[in-house]
Design a protein around this motif. Structure first.
Motif, PDB file in Angstrom:
ATOM      1  N   PHE A  42      -2.480  24.427  13.883  1.00 50.05           N
ATOM      2  CA  PHE A  42      -1.096  23.586  13.997  1.00 50.05           C
ATOM      3  C   PHE A  42      -0.943  23.283  15.424  1.00 50.05           C
ATOM      4  O   PHE A  42      -1.436  23.660  16.352  1.00 50.05           O
ATOM      5  CB  PHE A  42      -0.018  24.321  13.297  1.00 50.05           C
ATOM      6  N   GLY A  43      -0.146  22.198  15.658  1.00 47.81           N
ATOM      7  CA  GLY A  43       0.376  21.782  17.021  1.00 47.81           C
ATOM      8  C   GLY A  43       1.872  21.875  16.744  1.00 47.81           C
ATOM      9  O   GLY A  43       2.308  21.524  15.768  1.00 47.81           O
ATOM     10  N   ALA A  44       2.494  22.246  17.887  1.00 45.71           N
ATOM     11  CA  ALA A  44       4.072  22.422  17.858  1.00 45.71           C
ATOM     12  C   ALA A  44       4.555  22.213  19.352  1.00 45.71           C
ATOM     13  O   ALA A  44       3.801  22.045  20.281  1.00 45.71           O
ATOM     14  CB  ALA A  44       4.280  23.710  17.447  1.00 45.71           C
ATOM     15  N   LYS A  55       7.697  33.596  24.736  1.00 46.47           N
ATOM     16  CA  LYS A  55       6.370  33.762  25.522  1.00 46.47           C
ATOM     17  C   LYS A  55       5.386  33.556  24.347  1.00 46.47           C
ATOM     18  O   LYS A  55       5.076  34.482  23.503  1.00 46.47           O
ATOM     19  CB  LYS A  55       6.648  35.121  26.068  1.00 46.47           C
ATOM     20  N   LEU A  56       4.424  32.570  24.844  1.00 45.90           N
ATOM     21  CA  LEU A  56       3.070  32.426  23.938  1.00 45.90           C
ATOM     22  C   LEU A  56       1.872  32.310  24.554  1.00 45.90           C
ATOM     23  O   LEU A  56       1.421  31.073  24.693  1.00 45.90           O
ATOM     24  CB  LEU A  56       3.582  31.157  22.950  1.00 45.90           C
ATOM     25  N   PRO A  57       1.481  33.328  25.145  1.00 44.15           N
ATOM     26  CA  PRO A  57       0.290  33.042  26.156  1.00 44.15           C
ATOM     27  C   PRO A  57      -0.871  32.920  25.009  1.00 44.15           C
ATOM     28  O   PRO A  57      -0.968  33.387  23.880  1.00 44.15           O
ATOM     29  CB  PRO A  57       0.273  34.619  26.613  1.00 44.15           C
ATOM     30  N   LEU A  58      -2.025  32.516  25.656  1.00 50.96           N
ATOM     31  CA  LEU A  58      -3.252  32.164  24.843  1.00 50.96           C
ATOM     32  C   LEU A  58      -3.796  33.805  24.238  1.00 50.96           C
ATOM     33  O   LEU A  58      -3.648  34.786  24.891  1.00 50.96           O
ATOM     34  CB  LEU A  58      -4.479  31.993  26.127  1.00 50.96           C
ATOM     35  N   GLY A  59      -3.961  33.339  23.073  1.00 50.58           N
ATOM     36  CA  GLY A  59      -4.416  34.886  22.214  1.00 50.58           C
ATOM     37  C   GLY A  59      -3.272  35.396  21.622  1.00 50.58           C
ATOM     38  O   GLY A  59      -3.492  36.444  20.827  1.00 50.58           O
ATOM     39  N   HIS A  60      -2.157  35.031  21.871  1.00 49.81           N
ATOM     40  CA  HIS A  60      -1.041  35.707  20.897  1.00 49.81           C
ATOM     41  C   HIS A  60      -0.847  35.894  19.718  1.00 49.81           C
ATOM     42  O   HIS A  60      -1.274  34.566  19.272  1.00 49.81           O
ATOM     43  CB  HIS A  60       0.486  35.179  21.708  1.00 49.81           C
ATOM     44  N   ARG A  61      -0.724  36.803  19.027  1.00 45.42           N
ATOM     45  CA  ARG A  61      -0.705  36.742  17.636  1.00 45.42           C
ATOM     46  C   ARG A  61       0.684  36.956  17.032  1.00 45.42           C
ATOM     47  O   ARG A  61       1.300  37.800  17.791  1.00 45.42           O
ATOM     48  CB  ARG A  61      -1.707  37.866  16.943  1.00 45.42           C
ATOM     49  N   GLY A  62       0.965  36.157  16.086  1.00 49.05           N
ATOM     50  CA  GLY A  62       2.400  36.275  15.580  1.00 49.05           C
ATOM     51  C   GLY A  62       2.481  35.678  14.180  1.00 49.05           C
ATOM     52  O   GLY A  62       1.494  35.595  13.539  1.00 49.05           O
ATOM     53  N   ARG A  63       3.654  35.454  13.814  1.00 49.78           N
ATOM     54  CA  ARG A  63       4.080  34.590  12.451  1.00 49.78           C
ATOM     55  C   ARG A  63       4.822  33.531  12.579  1.00 49.78           C
ATOM     56  O   ARG A  63       5.728  33.269  13.297  1.00 49.78           O
ATOM     57  CB  ARG A  63       4.929  35.549  11.751  1.00 49.78           C
ATOM     58  N   GLU A  77       0.222  34.070   9.343  1.00 52.39           N
ATOM     59  CA  GLU A  77      -0.342  34.609  10.407  1.00 52.39           C
ATOM     60  C   GLU A  77      -1.012  33.761  11.586  1.00 52.39           C
ATOM     61  O   GLU A  77      -1.910  33.214  11.108  1.00 52.39           O
ATOM     62  CB  GLU A  77      -1.054  36.076  10.169  1.00 52.39           C
ATOM     63  N   ILE A  78      -0.633  33.683  12.831  1.00 51.52           N
ATOM     64  CA  ILE A  78      -1.382  32.713  13.751  1.00 51.52           C
ATOM     65  C   ILE A  78      -1.718  33.413  15.087  1.00 51.52           C
ATOM     66  O   ILE A  78      -1.607  34.571  15.347  1.00 51.52           O
ATOM     67  CB  ILE A  78      -0.143  31.775  13.986  1.00 51.52           C
ATOM     68  N   GLU A  79      -2.579  32.475  15.798  1.00 48.22           N
ATOM     69  CA  GLU A  79      -3.004  33.271  17.022  1.00 48.22           C
ATOM     70  C   GLU A  79      -2.949  31.937  17.947  1.00 48.22           C
ATOM     71  O   GLU A  79      -3.216  30.558  17.508  1.00 48.22           O
ATOM     72  CB  GLU A  79      -4.473  33.515  16.908  1.00 48.22           C
ATOM     73  N   ILE A  80      -2.279  31.992  19.013  1.00 47.08           N
ATOM     74  CA  ILE A  80      -2.205  30.814  20.113  1.00 47.08           C
ATOM     75  C   ILE A  80      -3.552  30.374  20.755  1.00 47.08           C
ATOM     76  O   ILE A  80      -4.233  31.282  21.203  1.00 47.08           O
ATOM     77  CB  ILE A  80      -1.046  31.091  21.233  1.00 47.08           C
ATOM     78  N   GLY A  81      -3.816  29.193  20.655  1.00 47.63           N
ATOM     79  CA  GLY A  81      -5.135  28.664  21.184  1.00 47.63           C
ATOM     80  C   GLY A  81      -5.050  27.858  22.188  1.00 47.63           C
ATOM     81  O   GLY A  81      -5.768  27.541  22.966  1.00 47.63           O
ATOM     82  N   VAL A  84       1.700  26.999  26.011  1.00 43.33           N
ATOM     83  CA  VAL A  84       2.541  26.033  26.054  1.00 43.33           C
ATOM     84  C   VAL A  84       2.715  25.253  27.366  1.00 43.33           C
ATOM     85  O   VAL A  84       2.312  25.809  28.476  1.00 43.33           O
ATOM     86  CB  VAL A  84       4.236  26.663  26.113  1.00 43.33           C
ATOM     87  N   GLY A  85       2.242  23.823  27.388  1.00 45.31           N
ATOM     88  CA  GLY A  85       2.251  23.199  28.713  1.00 45.31           C
ATOM     89  C   GLY A  85       3.512  22.515  29.340  1.00 45.31           C
ATOM     90  O   GLY A  85       4.589  23.017  28.493  1.00 45.31           O
ATOM     91  N   PRO A  86       3.288  21.786  30.141  1.00 40.31           N
ATOM     92  CA  PRO A  86       4.649  21.382  30.992  1.00 40.31           C
ATOM     93  C   PRO A  86       5.689  20.541  29.862  1.00 40.31           C
ATOM     94  O   PRO A  86       6.514  20.247  29.843  1.00 40.31           O
ATOM     95  CB  PRO A  86       4.116  20.515  32.130  1.00 40.31           C
ATOM     96  N   ASP A  87       4.891  19.698  29.106  1.00 38.04           N
ATOM     97  CA  ASP A  87       5.338  18.900  28.036  1.00 38.04           C
ATOM     98  C   ASP A  87       6.021  19.773  26.893  1.00 38.04           C
ATOM     99  O   ASP A  87       6.648  19.251  25.802  1.00 38.04           O
ATOM    100  CB  ASP A  87       4.771  17.949  27.511  1.00 38.04           C
ATOM    101  N   GLY A  88       5.887  21.020  26.901  1.00 34.39           N
ATOM    102  CA  GLY A  88       6.344  21.985  25.767  1.00 34.39           C
ATOM    103  C   GLY A  88       5.394  21.880  24.748  1.00 34.39           C
ATOM    104  O   GLY A  88       5.879  22.630  23.576  1.00 34.39           O
ATOM    105  N   MET A  89       4.399  21.395  24.684  1.00 33.09           N
ATOM    106  CA  MET A  89       3.502  21.552  23.528  1.00 33.09           C
ATOM    107  C   MET A  89       2.502  22.628  23.767  1.00 33.09           C
ATOM    108  O   MET A  89       2.114  23.240  24.647  1.00 33.09           O
ATOM    109  CB  MET A  89       2.572  20.089  23.570  1.00 33.09           C
ATOM    110  N   PHE A  90       2.108  22.975  22.295  1.00 32.41           N
ATOM    111  CA  PHE A  90       1.230  24.207  22.383  1.00 32.41           C
ATOM    112  C   PHE A  90       0.453  24.023  20.987  1.00 32.41           C
ATOM    113  O   PHE A  90       0.850  23.254  20.133  1.00 32.41           O
ATOM    114  CB  PHE A  90       1.784  25.766  22.459  1.00 32.41           C
ATOM    115  N   GLY A  91      -0.409  24.922  20.730  1.00 29.53           N
ATOM    116  CA  GLY A  91      -1.195  24.835  19.474  1.00 29.53           C
ATOM    117  C   GLY A  91      -1.687  26.301  18.998  1.00 29.53           C
ATOM    118  O   GLY A  91      -1.722  27.290  20.035  1.00 29.53           O
ATOM    119  N   GLY A  92      -2.204  26.288  17.913  1.00 29.10           N
ATOM    120  CA  GLY A  92      -2.757  27.706  17.253  1.00 29.10           C
ATOM    121  C   GLY A  92      -3.421  27.617  16.280  1.00 29.10           C
ATOM    122  O   GLY A  92      -3.662  26.300  15.662  1.00 29.10           O
ATOM    123  N   ARG A  93      -4.013  28.509  15.940  1.00 29.97           N
ATOM    124  CA  ARG A  93      -4.984  28.583  14.430  1.00 29.97           C
ATOM    125  C   ARG A  93      -4.544  29.591  13.443  1.00 29.97           C
ATOM    126  O   ARG A  93      -3.670  30.599  14.128  1.00 29.97           O
ATOM    127  CB  ARG A  93      -6.150  28.869  14.777  1.00 29.97           C
TER     128      ARG A  93
END
Length: 116
Positions: A42-44, A55-63, A77-81, A84-93
């Motif tokens: 996903f992208g969010a 706080k969503l650092p690279l590799g963070h696992r959550g729900r 269940e997800i992992e941040i890939g 969060v960038g300056p534009d507030g966007m982030f993604g995970g698998r």
């Protein structure tokens, strides 16, 4: 001879088909806006109204909790890939997708699931 000493930034790395959308969701209890989804991830964007940005650092696992228009909830269940960038966007698998959630994501991608 080919020079491979440079890096291309901003290149799309996902190979799976994705669908752009605008859907409210939560990651570990923090409000986020889901902006796209694929079978793999996903992208969010962080929700600007959330007083305590997650706080969503690279590799963070959550729900990731997603509520569909008919009241069903997808819990993934997800992992941040991508942090969060300056534009507030982030993604995970997605780490482990149940058969039901797989079918729901597939229906969203194929336009069979109405989100509004």
């Amino acid at each position: 001879m080919v020079n491979r000493s440079f890096t291309v930034r901003g290149k799309e790395r996902r190979r799976d088909r994705r669908r752009r959308l605008q859907l409210s969701a939560e990651i570990d209890g923090h409000a986020v806006s889901l902006v796209d989804i694929s079978i793999a991830g996903f992208g969010a964007a962080v929700d600007a109204t959330d007083r305590a940005a997650p706080k969503l650092p690279l590799g963070h696992r959550g729900r990731l909790d997603i509520w569909l228009s008919d009241g069903r909830r997808m819990r993934l269940e997800i992992e941040i890939g991508r942090e969060v960038g300056p534009d507030g966007m982030f993604g995970g698998r997605f780490l482990d997708i149940s058969d039901e959630n797989f079918r729901l994501i597939e229906a969203i991608l194929l336009g069979r699931e109405h989100l509004v």
